[in-house]
Design a protein around this motif. Structure first.
Motif, PDB file in Angstrom:
ATOM      1  N   LEU A  17      18.830   9.198   2.560  1.00 47.05           N
ATOM      2  CA  LEU A  17      19.951   9.446   1.658  1.00 47.05           C
ATOM      3  C   LEU A  17      19.465   9.906   0.283  1.00 47.05           C
ATOM      4  N   ILE A  40      20.524  13.633  -1.018  1.00 52.30           N
ATOM      5  CA  ILE A  40      21.357  13.722  -2.219  1.00 52.30           C
ATOM      6  C   ILE A  40      20.625  14.507  -3.302  1.00 52.30           C
ATOM      7  N   PHE A  82      26.310  15.732  -2.742  1.00 50.23           N
ATOM      8  CA  PHE A  82      27.093  14.903  -1.828  1.00 50.23           C
ATOM      9  C   PHE A  82      27.850  15.709  -0.780  1.00 50.23           C
TER      10      PHE A  82
END
Length: 226
Positions: free
Chosen positions: A40, A44, A49
């Motif tokens: 993640l 990101i 996002f």
């Protein structure tokens, strides 16, 4: 083992022969407790996002994909109702057109019930096939399973607690029209080729609304079912 190390090692293996090495490395990869947070953070930082190419199911993350294989982290929730069960496609007898390895990562793990297809391909809708004995494996942490392409039927049974698994999908070198994944009824009779086509189409349409201009955002959607 770090994901980068796992990927590097796989690229040195003969993916059709080195099954013992692959299972050992996959088991070691599953001891890495930061796979999701690392993924993640990296995505990101790279993409913000946007969901494009990060997520192909609400419960599965693509950690890596290239021309040879895909590594993913999937989550499996316990269920109490039939509708919840259908969300995760629990209880659906199906096959795959790719090889797959899976290792338990956390929780008590879902159960895979499988049978080998002994009949010659291609399969035909409504025509009964010869099968091997039923086998059952609970994918608890560290437990590894392997399923070949096209020659095994399996279904998932929900875990007792929220669980996760790490899977390695070996992309087929080639497919002919006869080489298709199938769905089967409760008696293991072939029903139709393909898996959850309506669900896949709905998910693609939803993502296209969230991320217009990215028609290939879920190009691996069909591979979510293990």
């Amino acid at each position: 083992m770090k994901l980068e190390t796992f990927i590097e090692r796989l690229h040195t293996y003969d993916l059709s022969r080195d099954k013992t090495k692959i299972k050992k490395d996959l088991r070691q990869l599953a001891t890495n407790r930061t796979l999701l947070s690392d993924h993640l953070h990296a995505t990101i930082q790279r993409d913000g996002f946007l969901p494009h190419n990060l997520l192909y199911n609400a419960y599965a993350f693509v950690l890596h994909t290239d021309e040879l294989f895909t590594v993913r982290l999937g989550f499996w929730a316990p269920v109490e109702t039939h509708d919840e069960s259908e969300t995760f496609i629990y209880g659906l007898n199906h096959s795959h057109d790719f090889e797959i390895y899976a290792v338990g990562y956390s929780g008590d793990g879902y159960t895979t019930v499988s049978r080998e297809i002994l009949s010659d391909l291609p399969l035909q809708a409504g025509k009964q096939i010869r099968l091997g004995e039923e086998r059952s494996v609970k994918l608890s942490p560290g437990e590894v399973i392997y399923m070949p392409a096209l020659k095994e039927i399996h279904r998932q049974v929900a875990p007792q607690s929220m669980s996760a698994s790490v899977s390695l999908l070996i992309h087929p070198e080639r497919l002919i029209q006869a080489d298709e994944a199938w769905c089967f009824d409760e008696n293991y009779t072939p029903v139709h080729p393909g898996i959850a086509a309506r669900e896949t189409a709905m998910y693609v349409d939803t993502l296209s609304l969230l991320n217009p201009g990215q028609p290939d955002a879920v190009h691996l959607t069909k591979e979510v079912f293990i």
